[in-house]
Scaffold this motif. Structure first.
Motif, PDB file in Angstrom:
ATOM      1  N   VAL A  81       0.844  -1.122   0.132  1.00 27.53           N
ATOM      2  CA  VAL A  81       0.022   0.016   0.000  1.00 27.53           C
ATOM      3  C   VAL A  81       0.902   1.194   0.106  1.00 27.53           C
ATOM      4  O   VAL A  81       0.775   2.408  -0.945  1.00 27.53           O
ATOM      5  CB  VAL A  81      -1.080  -0.069   1.046  1.00 27.53           C
ATOM      6  N   GLU A  82       1.796   1.355   0.921  1.00 27.86           N
ATOM      7  CA  GLU A  82       2.586   2.553   1.080  1.00 27.86           C
ATOM      8  C   GLU A  82       3.388   2.829  -0.165  1.00 27.86           C
ATOM      9  O   GLU A  82       3.742   3.917  -0.505  1.00 27.86           O
ATOM     10  CB  GLU A  82       3.782   2.455   2.219  1.00 27.86           C
TER      11      GLU A  82
ATOM     12  N   ILE B 259       3.010   5.915  -4.089  1.00 24.76           N
ATOM     13  CA  ILE B 259       4.031   6.318  -4.840  1.00 24.76           C
ATOM     14  C   ILE B 259       4.075   6.058  -6.226  1.00 24.76           C
ATOM     15  O   ILE B 259       3.845   6.793  -7.149  1.00 24.76           O
ATOM     16  CB  ILE B 259       5.378   6.498  -3.975  1.00 24.76           C
ATOM     17  N   ASN B 260       3.999   4.903  -6.325  1.00 21.52           N
ATOM     18  CA  ASN B 260       4.311   4.211  -7.853  1.00 21.52           C
ATOM     19  C   ASN B 260       3.016   3.969  -8.409  1.00 21.52           C
ATOM     20  O   ASN B 260       3.142   4.250  -9.783  1.00 21.52           O
ATOM     21  CB  ASN B 260       5.004   2.958  -7.669  1.00 21.52           C
ATOM     22  N   LYS B 261       1.945   3.685  -7.822  1.00 19.88           N
ATOM     23  CA  LYS B 261       0.644   3.327  -8.653  1.00 19.88           C
ATOM     24  C   LYS B 261      -0.714   4.036  -7.703  1.00 19.88           C
ATOM     25  O   LYS B 261      -1.503   3.240  -7.186  1.00 19.88           O
ATOM     26  CB  LYS B 261       0.407   2.074  -8.687  1.00 19.88           C
ATOM     27  N   PRO B 262      -0.587   5.370  -7.762  1.00 24.56           N
ATOM     28  CA  PRO B 262      -1.707   5.819  -6.642  1.00 24.56           C
ATOM     29  C   PRO B 262      -3.107   5.760  -7.072  1.00 24.56           C
ATOM     30  O   PRO B 262      -3.926   5.995  -6.348  1.00 24.56           O
ATOM     31  CB  PRO B 262      -1.080   7.304  -6.845  1.00 24.56           C
ATOM     32  N   ASN B 263      -3.334   5.495  -8.442  1.00 25.52           N
ATOM     33  CA  ASN B 263      -4.574   5.079  -8.987  1.00 25.52           C
ATOM     34  C   ASN B 263      -5.156   3.810  -8.684  1.00 25.52           C
ATOM     35  O   ASN B 263      -6.233   3.564  -9.242  1.00 25.52           O
ATOM     36  CB  ASN B 263      -4.677   5.435 -10.344  1.00 25.52           C
TER      37      ASN B 263
ATOM     38  N   GLU C 297      12.486   2.371  -3.528  1.00 27.38           N
ATOM     39  CA  GLU C 297      13.805   2.885  -2.614  1.00 27.38           C
ATOM     40  C   GLU C 297      13.176   3.389  -1.362  1.00 27.38           C
ATOM     41  O   GLU C 297      14.071   3.270  -0.361  1.00 27.38           O
ATOM     42  CB  GLU C 297      14.404   4.227  -3.545  1.00 27.38           C
ATOM     43  N   GLN C 298      12.220   3.999  -1.318  1.00 27.47           N
ATOM     44  CA  GLN C 298      11.705   4.482  -0.129  1.00 27.47           C
ATOM     45  C   GLN C 298      11.200   3.318   0.894  1.00 27.47           C
ATOM     46  O   GLN C 298      11.288   3.498   2.148  1.00 27.47           O
ATOM     47  CB  GLN C 298      10.408   5.518  -0.165  1.00 27.47           C
ATOM     48  N   ALA C 299      10.907   2.227   0.298  1.00 27.75           N
ATOM     49  CA  ALA C 299      10.343   1.117   1.050  1.00 27.75           C
ATOM     50  C   ALA C 299      11.546   0.271   1.256  1.00 27.75           C
ATOM     51  O   ALA C 299      11.159  -0.855   1.817  1.00 27.75           O
ATOM     52  CB  ALA C 299       9.193   0.538   0.381  1.00 27.75           C
TER      53      ALA C 299
END
Length: 387
Positions: free
Chosen positions: A140-141, A145-149, A285-287
């Motif tokens: 989810v997190e 970022i990558n697939k907000p839709n 990268e963030q995760a």
């Protein structure tokens, strides 16, 4: 006689007058009429009672409209949750593998084959929903970022409801693998259980093999290559076409058709999986998900996967064209030449389409990635004729 006729005439006249006027003037006992207050424009003024009725009616209509919209939007939300491009791939794979396993095109179109295709495809789609849904629940997190839709990041689907959906899908898929005496084959259960277990290990903590590039690649090759192709191939051979000898491993290693198709789609699966990670670098990268694109770089992975898929298509294309030239059966020769030409054109298009793509532009890479899925669909459409 005259008196009766006279009474009839008077009654008829009275009825006509009453119908024409319908007024209390001709009513011997007129009722007191309510005079409605009018606006200067001639519109009846609304009383407190009528205002209340109108407000309640509007609220009821709005609530019913919202409920109706929710009922209509939920199936569309679930459809988005399935990741339709992967669902379509599975839906095309099962009929194609059945046709490839059939001894003839007539056998492939038989009633027993069609029933098996419907049954097996249903079980496979449930498992596909479980795997893709589980991945969204655990990402989810990252998806924000990558697939907000996607449905969960947008709030269209709660994690609780998504969890219910994937658990029901998993139970339905595994149940279908055992409920029917004829179709509960080793091949079907290997395909369902194998893809389910690897899909779980890929996404679910504490395993979460997607964090490790080599293990993630192994999961994808195993599922897209050997498990799906060899499993459903063995299932079709046993359940539909009457072959009793031979396990899934036997067909994978000893049957050239099964071996080559598993090799082709296994490599294609690697390309799709690694290309999928190219536009997702920011969220990964963030995760702290160290994909190959994060470790090596988007440009290098993009170019490597483009070259790998181009070479794959070119090699198989040349092989089919050579096979068409070697055979003496005219029909087989024509079919092999067509498949070989398709593969060559596909291989060239993979390279040409990539020339206009910036590997660091997420939108451009995603469009290219979806084009590769179209080639994936086309490959399965060609599979029944690969003989």
């Amino acid at each position: 006689m005259r008196a009766k006729l006279w009474h009839f005439v008077l009654g008829l006249i009275w009825a006509m007058v009453a119908d024409a006027f319908k007024s209390s003037v001709i009513n011997p006992f007129p009722m007191k009429q309510k005079h409605t207050r009018m606006t200067p424009d001639g519109i009846p003024r609304a009383t407190p009672k009528t205002k209340t009725i109108r407000v309640l009616s509007a609220v009821t209509a709005a609530e019913s409209g919202e409920e109706r919209a929710k009922l209509l939007s939920f199936p569309l939300t679930i459809w988005r949750f399935t990741r339709p491009h992967t669902l379509i791939g599975s839906a095309l794979a099962i009929p194609a593998i059945h046709a490839m396993a059939a001894p003839s095109y007539t056998a492939a179109a038989s009633v027993s084959s069609l029933v098996s295709i419907i049954y097996t495809t249903t079980a496979a789609l449930f498992m596909n929903l479980y795997i893709t849904g589980l991945n969204q629940i655990t990402d989810v997190e990252i998806d924000k970022i990558n697939k907000p839709n996607l449905p969960i990041p947008t709030g269209d689907l709660s994690i609780k409801k998504a969890t219910y959906v994937v658990l029901v899908a998993l139970a339905a898929s595994l149940w279908m693998g055992t409920m029917h005496a004829k179709f509960a084959t080793q091949g079907l259960n290997v395909a369902l259980w194998g893809s389910g277990i690897l899909g779980t290990l890929y996404s679910l903590p504490p395993f979460r093999l997607k964090r490790f590039p080599l293990l993630a690649a192994f999961c994808i090759v195993a599922v897209r290559g050997s498990i799906i192709n060899a499993g459903f191939y063995a299932h079709a051979k046993h359940a539909v076409f009457g072959e009793q000898a031979g396990s899934v491993l036997y067909y994978l290693l000893k049957d050239p058709v099964c071996t080559l198709s598993s090799l082709f789609f296994g490599i294609f699966g690697i390309v799709i999986a690694l290309m999928k990670d190219v536009p997702d670098v920011a969220g990964d990268e963030q995760a702290k998900v160290r994909t190959f694109s994060v470790r090596i770089g988007q440009k290098r992975i993009f170019k490597s996967m483009k070259r790998l898929l181009s070479v794959l298509f070119l090699l198989f294309g040349i092989g089919f064209i050579r096979g068409g030239l070697d055979t003496t059966v005219r029909t087989t020769a024509v079919i092999r030449m067509i498949i070989g030409t398709f593969a060559l054109v596909a291989g060239i298009s993979v390279k040409m389409k990539a020339n206009n793509v910036n590997p660091e532009d997420s939108k451009e890479v995603y469009q290219y990635y979806m084009y590769l899925w179209k080639l994936f669909y086309g490959s399965y459409l060609m599979l029944p004729f690969a003989r």
